[in-house]
Write a protein that holds these residues in place. Sequence first.
Motif, PDB file in Angstrom:
ATOM      1  N   ARG A 118       2.765   6.440  -7.082  1.00 10.60           N
ATOM      2  CA  ARG A 118       1.786   7.350  -7.681  1.00 10.60           C
ATOM      3  C   ARG A 118       2.230   8.810  -7.501  1.00 10.60           C
ATOM      4  O   ARG A 118       1.936   9.663  -8.333  1.00 10.60           O
ATOM      5  N   ILE A 125       7.557   8.903  -6.351  1.00  5.14           N
ATOM      6  CA  ILE A 125       8.678   8.507  -5.501  1.00  5.14           C
ATOM      7  C   ILE A 125       8.951   7.044  -5.814  1.00  5.14           C
ATOM      8  O   ILE A 125       8.039   6.208  -5.758  1.00  5.14           O
ATOM      9  N   ILE A 156       5.548  13.386   1.983  1.00 11.98           N
ATOM     10  CA  ILE A 156       4.818  12.167   1.600  1.00 11.98           C
ATOM     11  C   ILE A 156       5.527  10.942   2.190  1.00 11.98           C
ATOM     12  O   ILE A 156       4.890  10.066   2.772  1.00 11.98           O
ATOM     13  N   PRO A 161      -5.348   8.515 -12.099  1.00 10.03           N
ATOM     14  CA  PRO A 161      -6.156   8.886 -10.936  1.00 10.03           C
ATOM     15  C   PRO A 161      -7.337   9.751 -11.375  1.00 10.03           C
ATOM     16  O   PRO A 161      -7.139  10.793 -12.008  1.00 10.03           O
ATOM     17  N   LYS A 170     -10.270  12.419 -10.997  1.00 11.22           N
ATOM     18  CA  LYS A 170     -10.413  13.606 -10.130  1.00 11.22           C
ATOM     19  C   LYS A 170     -11.872  13.751  -9.730  1.00 11.22           C
ATOM     20  O   LYS A 170     -12.766  13.305 -10.417  1.00 11.22           O
ATOM     21  N   SER A 185      -6.139  12.194  -2.908  1.00 14.48           N
ATOM     22  CA  SER A 185      -5.466  12.869  -4.027  1.00 14.48           C
ATOM     23  C   SER A 185      -5.023  11.884  -5.092  1.00 14.48           C
ATOM     24  O   SER A 185      -5.134  12.151  -6.287  1.00 14.48           O
ATOM     25  N   TYR A 186      -4.472  10.760  -4.658  1.00 14.47           N
ATOM     26  CA  TYR A 186      -3.834   9.857  -5.616  1.00 14.47           C
ATOM     27  C   TYR A 186      -4.695   8.654  -5.990  1.00 14.47           C
ATOM     28  O   TYR A 186      -4.328   7.863  -6.849  1.00 14.47           O
ATOM     29  N   ARG A 187      -5.834   8.504  -5.302  1.00 14.96           N
ATOM     30  CA  ARG A 187      -6.770   7.413  -5.616  1.00 14.96           C
ATOM     31  C   ARG A 187      -6.123   6.037  -5.571  1.00 14.96           C
ATOM     32  O   ARG A 187      -6.267   5.235  -6.503  1.00 14.96           O
ATOM     33  N   VAL A 188      -5.357   5.814  -4.509  1.00 13.14           N
ATOM     34  CA  VAL A 188      -4.773   4.493  -4.291  1.00 13.14           C
ATOM     35  C   VAL A 188      -5.460   3.872  -3.079  1.00 13.14           C
ATOM     36  O   VAL A 188      -5.340   4.386  -1.973  1.00 13.14           O
ATOM     37  N   PRO A 189      -6.223   2.792  -3.270  1.00 19.51           N
ATOM     38  CA  PRO A 189      -6.913   2.190  -2.119  1.00 19.51           C
ATOM     39  C   PRO A 189      -5.919   1.676  -1.065  1.00 19.51           C
ATOM     40  O   PRO A 189      -4.943   1.006  -1.409  1.00 19.51           O
ATOM     41  N   MET A 190      -6.148   2.014   0.198  1.00 19.30           N
ATOM     42  CA  MET A 190      -5.277   1.552   1.286  1.00 19.30           C
ATOM     43  C   MET A 190      -6.129   1.018   2.437  1.00 19.30           C
ATOM     44  O   MET A 190      -6.309   1.691   3.451  1.00 19.30           O
ATOM     45  N   PRO A 191      -6.619  -0.228   2.293  1.00 14.71           N
ATOM     46  CA  PRO A 191      -7.502  -0.753   3.350  1.00 14.71           C
ATOM     47  C   PRO A 191      -6.854  -0.825   4.727  1.00 14.71           C
ATOM     48  O   PRO A 191      -7.554  -0.670   5.733  1.00 14.71           O
ATOM     49  N   TYR A 192      -5.538  -1.049   4.801  1.00 15.33           N
ATOM     50  CA  TYR A 192      -4.899  -1.087   6.131  1.00 15.33           C
ATOM     51  C   TYR A 192      -4.990   0.278   6.814  1.00 15.33           C
ATOM     52  O   TYR A 192      -5.110   0.366   8.038  1.00 15.33           O
ATOM     53  N   LEU A 193      -4.911   1.333   6.002  1.00 15.98           N
ATOM     54  CA  LEU A 193      -5.075   2.674   6.570  1.00 15.98           C
ATOM     55  C   LEU A 193      -6.492   2.850   7.111  1.00 15.98           C
ATOM     56  O   LEU A 193      -6.696   3.413   8.191  1.00 15.98           O
ATOM     57  N   TYR A 252      -6.924  -7.060   9.978  1.00 13.09           N
ATOM     58  CA  TYR A 252      -5.795  -7.098   9.047  1.00 13.09           C
ATOM     59  C   TYR A 252      -5.703  -8.457   8.359  1.00 13.09           C
ATOM     60  O   TYR A 252      -5.303  -8.561   7.201  1.00 13.09           O
ATOM     61  N   LEU A 272       3.871   8.397   4.925  1.00  9.05           N
ATOM     62  CA  LEU A 272       3.780   6.954   4.649  1.00  9.05           C
ATOM     63  C   LEU A 272       4.581   6.147   5.668  1.00  9.05           C
ATOM     64  O   LEU A 272       4.198   5.037   6.026  1.00  9.05           O
ATOM     65  N   PHE A 286       2.378   5.917   8.574  1.00  9.01           N
ATOM     66  CA  PHE A 286       1.360   4.907   8.248  1.00  9.01           C
ATOM     67  C   PHE A 286       1.916   3.502   8.531  1.00  9.01           C
ATOM     68  O   PHE A 286       1.240   2.664   9.140  1.00  9.01           O
ATOM     69  N   LEU A 289      -3.888  11.908   1.190  1.00  4.72           N
ATOM     70  CA  LEU A 289      -3.063  11.416   0.073  1.00  4.72           C
ATOM     71  C   LEU A 289      -3.823  10.358  -0.723  1.00  4.72           C
ATOM     72  O   LEU A 289      -3.772  10.335  -1.952  1.00  4.72           O
ATOM     73  N   LEU A 314       1.235   4.209  -3.048  1.00  2.00           N
ATOM     74  CA  LEU A 314       1.025   5.644  -2.952  1.00  2.00           C
ATOM     75  C   LEU A 314       2.303   6.408  -3.290  1.00  2.00           C
ATOM     76  O   LEU A 314       2.275   7.430  -3.992  1.00  2.00           O
ATOM     77  N   PHE A 340      12.021   4.634  -1.537  1.00  2.00           N
ATOM     78  CA  PHE A 340      11.171   4.661  -0.352  1.00  2.00           C
ATOM     79  C   PHE A 340      11.557   3.531   0.605  1.00  2.00           C
ATOM     80  O   PHE A 340      11.728   3.728   1.811  1.00  2.00           O
ATOM     81  N   GLU A 358       0.829  -1.202   0.000  1.00  2.00           N
ATOM     82  CA  GLU A 358       0.000   0.000   0.000  1.00  2.00           C
ATOM     83  C   GLU A 358       0.873   1.265   0.000  1.00  2.00           C
ATOM     84  O   GLU A 358       0.605   2.218  -0.735  1.00  2.00           O
ATOM     85  N   TRP A 364      -4.568   0.060  -8.837  1.00  2.00           N
ATOM     86  CA  TRP A 364      -4.335   1.448  -9.273  1.00  2.00           C
ATOM     87  C   TRP A 364      -3.369   1.549 -10.453  1.00  2.00           C
ATOM     88  O   TRP A 364      -3.453   2.475 -11.242  1.00  2.00           O
TER      89      TRP A 364
END
Lengths: 297, 297
Positions: free
Chosen positions: A194, A197, B169, A295, A297, B251-259, A258, B173, B176, B248, A191, A202, A187, A290
Amino acid sequence: MKIGFIGTGKMGYPMAQNLLASGKELFIYNRTKEKADPLAAFGAKILGCPKEVAASSDVVITMLANDEALLEITAGSEGLIHGLHEEGIHLSMSTVSPKVIQEIQSMHAAKNQILVSAPVFGRPDAAARKELWIITAGPLEAVRKCHPIFQALGRGYSNFGEEPARANIVKILGNFLIMTVIEALSESFSLAQRAKILPQDFLSAINQALFRSPLYENYGQLIVKKAFSEPGFTLQLGFKDATMARDLVESYRVPMPYLDVVYWRFLSALNHGKAELDFAAISSEVFDSWEDHPPLK
Amino acid sequence: MKIGFIGTGKMGYPMAQNLLASGKELFIYNRTKEKADPLAAFGAKILGCPKEVAASSDVVITMLANDEALLEITAGSEGLIHGLHEEGIHLSMSTVSPKVIQEIQSMHAAKNQILVSAPVFGRPDAAARKELWIITAGPLEAVRKCHPIFQALGRGYSNFGEEPARANIVKILGNFLIMTVIEALSESFSLAQRAKILPQDFLSAINQALFRSPLYENYGQLIVKKAFSEPGFTLQLGFKDATMARDLVESYRVPMPYLDVVYWRFLSALNHGKAELDFAAISSEVFDSWEDHPPLK
């Protein structure tokens, strides 16, 4: 001490090699005999069935893929339980369910045999380098007797008392934690990428800043490089572990959201034909949600 | 090089101390002056407003709690932007949103000033021990100029190129990922404890077997000991970071179910009055779902 070894697959083979290298006398059985045969050159005796192996050994190690295989090898018509002498030790090193461990524990007890459960953390490459970490549980004296075996196979072990099944719960929860690492990294890589980076940059930053962990480094690299085609551990086997973890949730009634998330990643990955890819390929389900889609809007 | 330092709270205070200890000339402002005063004994000059600090410095560091504070300190009526000379560097070390960093970057650019973003990983105790890891982004030459500052404050830094917001960013992350560690450990500790395995023993085993990571060890201990009453970082601040991570996602439309899962842990914890407890107290929401309740069959 005479040692039996049953199951010379991806994990078992290098483990058997290390036992032979440490000078142990080894009696081996494998369902597909050809996979075990090369070990004869290192001094192993290849025998025809689990019962024969058990009859020749003080301790019989089993390293098998799942509950069904362990039950068959232990209690089938030529199972090891029919050959092992009284006070003989069955050292089960497979990642199997606590339930099957309790079943075979009872069967051994009825014949005055002893079960020690000792699943391992580490992939085949770690097994080859003698870097496994072993989780043990069983009668204390029997665990102590196995100490030279653990020394020949890994970096060390953690003992969880007299109840063999406890070791399997720890192992399953450890594999659950690895799944959470794969999902969480996927995940965050998603991001980051996207946002332009590089996942590689990272990963390097968060490993220096936060984790400083070979596990994050190694799984991180597998995910970044999408290196799924030479599995050290298949997604199918990972799914088995996720299923066993869900069984524990049901037995103990502890909500684990989880686990639910990674469980549906596994289902999705299996539907997409990824069963024989590496475990870490569940990350590709995260990316699929993704990647290559602009993305909105 | 003359250095300004604005924000001597839990993180800023030990950082300012380390800069003074490394022999730097330091001009300081803090909204609550009493919190900065003891630094005068180490040679710092305490000034009356951000503008004054900026007028005396080549590089002004800001270490503030949130977007609003950073905007006010930067561009308020006595803000640093009104004092900083041309080519002067604003080194923003706060964990704030990429959006506010872009805003103040534009404001600085209009005055020929330079913004470097450099949020840090590490709690106040790590700051005191000079063990922070710094994530940097901004014009390369300006980042290089700040090198002696980074050396005085931490173990090292990772640079993410010319766009300052990228550093933020990465920092969000990273936080996160820490949240996912808290949730994953809490779920596995819960199941282990329910199965009569002590979370302390479980943590020790999985850290030796898998993670070998100071982060897992330290957060694991906080969760096992329920040591939430002396926060190095409050749950309220953690919630801010979860909120920024959700921005984020949007903005970036990245699904993050853990978040999503940890985000509702935060909401639940805030409703239970835990805002001023340690960040790791979101784990108590996991435990609340089963502890003291017998498993129903």
